[in-house]
Design an enzyme around this catalytic site. Structure first.
Site, PDB file in Angstrom:
ATOM      1  CG  LEU A 237     -14.022 -11.978   8.267  1.00 43.76           C
ATOM      2  CD1 LEU A 237     -14.377 -11.928   6.786  1.00 43.76           C
ATOM      3  CD2 LEU A 237     -15.111 -12.749   9.016  1.00 43.76           C
ATOM      4  CB  SER A 238      -7.329 -11.998  10.754  1.00 48.27           C
ATOM      5  OG  SER A 238      -7.228 -11.019   9.776  1.00 48.27           O
ATOM      6  CE  LYS A 290      -3.605  -2.006   8.789  1.00 45.66           C
ATOM      7  NZ  LYS A 290      -4.143  -2.167   7.435  1.00 45.66           N
ATOM      8  CG  ASP A 326      -2.475  -4.052   4.579  1.00 45.17           C
ATOM      9  OD1 ASP A 326      -3.039  -5.152   4.738  1.00 45.17           O
ATOM     10  OD2 ASP A 326      -2.572  -3.109   5.388  1.00 45.17           O
ATOM     11  N   GLY A 352      -3.383   4.446   5.612  1.00 41.95           N
ATOM     12  CA  GLY A 352      -2.386   3.374   5.588  1.00 41.95           C
ATOM     13  C   GLY A 352      -2.604   2.388   4.449  1.00 41.95           C
ATOM     14  CB  ALA A 353      -5.593   0.545   3.264  1.00 41.16           C
ATOM     15  CG  ASN A 372      -7.858  11.258   1.122  1.00 43.34           C
ATOM     16  OD1 ASN A 372      -8.553  10.268   1.351  1.00 43.34           O
ATOM     17  ND2 ASN A 372      -7.303  11.974   2.085  1.00 43.34           N
ATOM     18  CG  MET A 433      -8.594  -1.859  -0.286  1.00 41.53           C
ATOM     19  SD  MET A 433      -7.218  -1.100   0.577  1.00 41.53           S
ATOM     20  CE  MET A 433      -6.149  -0.746  -0.790  1.00 41.53           C
TER      21      MET A 433
HETATM   22  P1  NAP Z   1      -7.037   4.992   7.666  1.00 39.57           P
HETATM   23  O1  NAP Z   1      -5.549   5.044   7.682  1.00 39.57           O
HETATM   24  O2  NAP Z   1      -7.785   5.418   8.877  1.00 39.57           O
HETATM   25  O3  NAP Z   1      -7.522   5.871   6.406  1.00 39.57           O
HETATM   26  C1  NAP Z   1      -8.880   6.112   6.205  1.00 39.57           C
HETATM   27  C2  NAP Z   1      -9.082   6.762   4.827  1.00 39.57           C
HETATM   28  O4  NAP Z   1     -10.495   6.839   4.621  1.00 39.57           O
HETATM   29  C3  NAP Z   1      -8.544   8.157   4.712  1.00 39.57           C
HETATM   30  O5  NAP Z   1      -8.114   8.384   3.405  1.00 39.57           O
HETATM   31  C4  NAP Z   1      -9.781   9.017   5.024  1.00 39.57           C
HETATM   32  O6  NAP Z   1      -9.734  10.295   4.430  1.00 39.57           O
HETATM   33  C5  NAP Z   1     -10.846   8.203   4.358  1.00 39.57           C
HETATM   34  N1  NAP Z   1     -12.186   8.442   4.908  1.00 39.57           N
HETATM   35  C6  NAP Z   1     -12.638   8.113   6.130  1.00 39.57           C
HETATM   36  N2  NAP Z   1     -13.934   8.473   6.266  1.00 39.57           N
HETATM   37  C7  NAP Z   1     -14.295   9.044   5.094  1.00 39.57           C
HETATM   38  C8  NAP Z   1     -15.502   9.620   4.617  1.00 39.57           C
HETATM   39  N3  NAP Z   1     -16.591   9.653   5.378  1.00 39.57           N
HETATM   40  N4  NAP Z   1     -15.524  10.085   3.362  1.00 39.57           N
HETATM   41  C9  NAP Z   1     -14.431  10.038   2.581  1.00 39.57           C
HETATM   42  N5  NAP Z   1     -13.246   9.524   2.980  1.00 39.57           N
HETATM   43  C10 NAP Z   1     -13.183   9.031   4.221  1.00 39.57           C
HETATM   44  O7  NAP Z   1      -7.546   3.504   7.358  1.00 39.57           O
HETATM   45  P2  NAP Z   1      -6.812   2.403   6.466  1.00 39.57           P
HETATM   46  O8  NAP Z   1      -6.002   1.512   7.337  1.00 39.57           O
HETATM   47  O9  NAP Z   1      -6.145   3.063   5.327  1.00 39.57           O
HETATM   48  O10 NAP Z   1      -8.068   1.511   5.977  1.00 39.57           O
HETATM   49  C11 NAP Z   1      -8.980   1.997   5.018  1.00 39.57           C
HETATM   50  C12 NAP Z   1     -10.006   0.910   4.689  1.00 39.57           C
HETATM   51  O11 NAP Z   1      -9.364  -0.207   4.083  1.00 39.57           O
HETATM   52  C13 NAP Z   1     -10.717   0.348   5.924  1.00 39.57           C
HETATM   53  O12 NAP Z   1     -12.067   0.158   5.632  1.00 39.57           O
HETATM   54  C14 NAP Z   1     -10.054  -0.985   6.146  1.00 39.57           C
HETATM   55  O13 NAP Z   1     -10.910  -1.925   6.781  1.00 39.57           O
HETATM   56  C15 NAP Z   1      -9.744  -1.404   4.741  1.00 39.57           C
HETATM   57  N6  NAP Z   1      -8.625  -2.349   4.690  1.00 39.57           N
HETATM   58  C16 NAP Z   1      -8.888  -3.565   4.169  1.00 39.57           C
HETATM   59  C17 NAP Z   1      -7.875  -4.499   4.089  1.00 39.57           C
HETATM   60  C18 NAP Z   1      -8.163  -5.834   3.497  1.00 39.57           C
HETATM   61  O14 NAP Z   1      -7.356  -6.741   3.684  1.00 39.57           O
HETATM   62  N7  NAP Z   1      -9.246  -5.995   2.780  1.00 39.57           N
HETATM   63  C19 NAP Z   1      -6.585  -4.182   4.540  1.00 39.57           C
HETATM   64  C20 NAP Z   1      -6.360  -2.910   5.052  1.00 39.57           C
HETATM   65  C21 NAP Z   1      -7.383  -1.995   5.135  1.00 39.57           C
HETATM   66  P3  NAP Z   1      -9.054  11.567   5.159  1.00 39.57           P
HETATM   67  O15 NAP Z   1      -7.596  11.523   4.818  1.00 39.57           O
HETATM   68  O16 NAP Z   1      -9.762  12.722   4.580  1.00 39.57           O
HETATM   69  O17 NAP Z   1      -9.305  11.407   6.627  1.00 39.57           O
END
Ligand code: NAP
Length: 486
Positions: A237-238, A290, A326, A352-353, A372, A433
């Site tokens: 949506l950005s 990221k 973020d 990352g988030a 986690n 998030m």
């Molecule tokens: P990321 O770096 O890929 O990290 C993903 C995280 O989710 C890891 O902790 C991973 O755990 C966990 N995970 C993935 N699948 C899972 C599952 N099936 N069960 C349990 N844990 C699971 O992604 P990220 O950049 O941090 O983003 C995370 C979320 O935040 C995304 O949905 C993203 O869209 C959202 N976000 C939103 C905003 C916003 O502005 N609203 C900004 C940034 C991010 P493991 O370490 O075990 O792999």
């Protein structure tokens, strides 16, 4: 970037058509001649024009706004017969000119532009794809879509469609009508529209939203381009949020915010490209880039370094610099509801988030515990920021906490929650998030038990507002940007 300028010619006299062509032959690549307006039209005029300008000409039987044309079918058949022997194009509307379309079976050599005009709206993506599928049946040389854009997001959808068609190597023209559609004309020229319709004077527009060639070139020369970079990128949506901000500040001709789907292998190439591109201004970086992107930047801000993730790249003095906004998105969204200091926070996730959230929360003196799926990731984050950690089996502990934050991707486009509903209580502030869908399973469960909630869009808005300010050097119109997310 080669731009093919096309001059629409709507004149009532044959002499005026001839003169316009002669006057602008050097400045334009193509000429679109609206035959139905020429009162003294005759076939000799066609013959002479074809002979002199051949492949530069596009003929139309239509009238503006798809008004009823005056020319009879017999005359059109004669013209089509002539076009069948020439290099000029014929543009037919796929819905408004069915009789003429049927004649294409007879005149198979006509260079055909299949067009779709909608002066009321830009229909949904499903309908647009149906239109393209219908056009395909006639094997056009060029696909043309021209629809009224009521919002920047309509124009952005058209740009997505253009990208999609270009990926399939189709020759196409996608141009949004109206003021809000102009961004699709500019982006279209940059991303390979087969033609850019640019009259000499604004009163000579053949469709609302066309810019004169002078205006068009001025905008193209100075435009600053920002991207949302991810894989996939379509959900984001950005772009609509930033574009709405540009319109609110009247800088929509100075900045353009586009989606770019870049896969892991393509990231370096993307960075090399934008580094050289004088128009590139900045990018919002998302999954999966990221961390990887930090390898290719000239410099990284201290906070982004500490977080270990960059979600914003800006270009300053030819150098690419990485930032993280973020964490500001997390803090701003929380501060609107609660005082962070001293609160017990369950931060679920360690990507990352979550790292950005941990930074913002600890800076604001919250007591954070990481939960986690992979304990090793949780441990690493906890060590880097000095907090407790555990795996998801211990989530029942969250009943004793004040704030629950989902920083995993669980719930994104699925009806799943990372938290058992039984662990949620009325006193919690639950922040997800994930913003697609807007009401995730976790948020619905939290609402069911009377807890306060913060939606992912709120974080998106605040991290985006800081990006907006970094890209444009202007104060972000936050309320307008928020409206664009609804
Ligand atoms: P990321 O770096 O890929 O990290 C993903 C995280 O989710 C890891 O902790 C991973 O755990 C966990 N995970 C993935 N699948 C899972 C599952 N099936 N069960 C349990 N844990 C699971 O992604 P990220 O950049 O941090 O983003 C995370 C979320 O935040 C995304 O949905 C993203 O869209 C959202 N976000 C939103 C905003 C916003 O502005 N609203 C900004 C940034 C991010 P493991 O370490 O075990 O792999």
């Amino acid at each position: 970037m080669k731009i093919n300028y096309c001059l629409p010619i709507i004149k009532s006299k044959a002499d005026e058509v001839i003169k316009t062509l002669a006057d602008h032959q050097k400045d334009y690549d193509y000429f679109e001649i609206w035959l139905d307006y020429i009162k003294d039209f005759n076939l000799d005029l066609m013959r002479n024009l074809n002979k002199k300008y051949g492949p530069q000409l596009i003929f139309l039987f239509r009238r503006r706004n798809l008004q009823k044309p005056k020319m009879d079918l017999e005359q059109k058949i004669k013209i089509m017969k002539m076009l069948d022997q020439s290099e000029s194009f014929l543009d037919l509307d796929i819905f408004a000119q069915k009789k003429e379309l049927a004649l294409l079976k007879t005149f198979k050599k006509i260079r055909f532009i299949a067009s779709y005009h909608n002066y009321q709206e830009t229909p949904g993506d499903k309908k647009l794809h149906e239109v393209i599928a219908l056009m395909k049946k006639y094997h056009p040389e060029i696909y043309k879509i021209s629809t009224l854009c009521q919002s920047p997001s309509d124009a952005l959808r058209l740009i997505d469609l253009l990208t999609e068609l270009k990926e399939k190597n189709a020759s196409c023209i996608v141009s949004g009508m109206g003021q809000k559609g102009r961004i699709s004309r500019i982006a279209g020229a940059i991303w390979g529209n087969a033609l850019s319709y640019t009259p000499v004077r604004i009163r000579e527009q053949s469709a609302e939203g066309q810019l004169t060639k002078l205006q068009f070139n001025r905008i193209l020369k100075n435009i600053k381009i920002c991207y949302f970079v991810a894989d996939p990128a379509k959900h984001s949506l950005s772009p609509q949020m930033h574009e709405a901000g540009y319109f609110a500040l009247g800088i929509e001709d100075k900045f353009l915010f586009l989606r770019r789907r870049v896969n892991k292998r393509g990231l370096k190439q993307f960075i090399d490209e934008v580094k050289k591109d004088p128009h590139f201004c900045g990018a919002g970086i998302s999954i999966p880039h990221k961390t990887e992107v930090t390898k290719y930047l000239d410099d990284i801000g201290g906070i982004a370094k500490k977080i270990g993730a960059v979600n914003t790249v800006i270009k300053r003095g030819g150098k690419l610099i990485g930032f993280n906004t973020d964490w500001i998105g997390v803090v701003e969204a929380l501060q609107k509801k609660i005082k962070i200091k001293g609160k017990k926070v369950a931060l679920i996730g360690a990507g990352g988030a979550a790292r950005a959230a941990a930074y913002g929360l600890i800076k604001n003196k919250a007591k954070v515990k990481i939960f986690n799926r992979s304990l090793v990731h949780a441990k690493k984050l906890a060590q880097d920021f000095g907090c407790d950690f555990s795996d998801l089996n211990d989530l029942k502990e969250i009943t004793k906490m004040d704030i629950i934050i989902n920083a995993t991707s669980v719930g994104m486009n699925e009806d799943k929650s990372p938290v058992n509903k039984n662990f949620l209580i009325k006193n919690h502030l639950v922040f997800d998030m994930v913003y697609s869908p807007p009401l995730t399973r976790l948020i619905k469960d939290a609402m069911d038990c009377g807890a306060q909630v913060i939606l992912g869009k709120e974080m998106l808005l605040h991290q985006g507002a800081v990006q907006f300010e970094l890209f444009t050097d202007r104060k972000a119109p936050v309320e307008t940007m928020r409206e664009a997310l609804t």
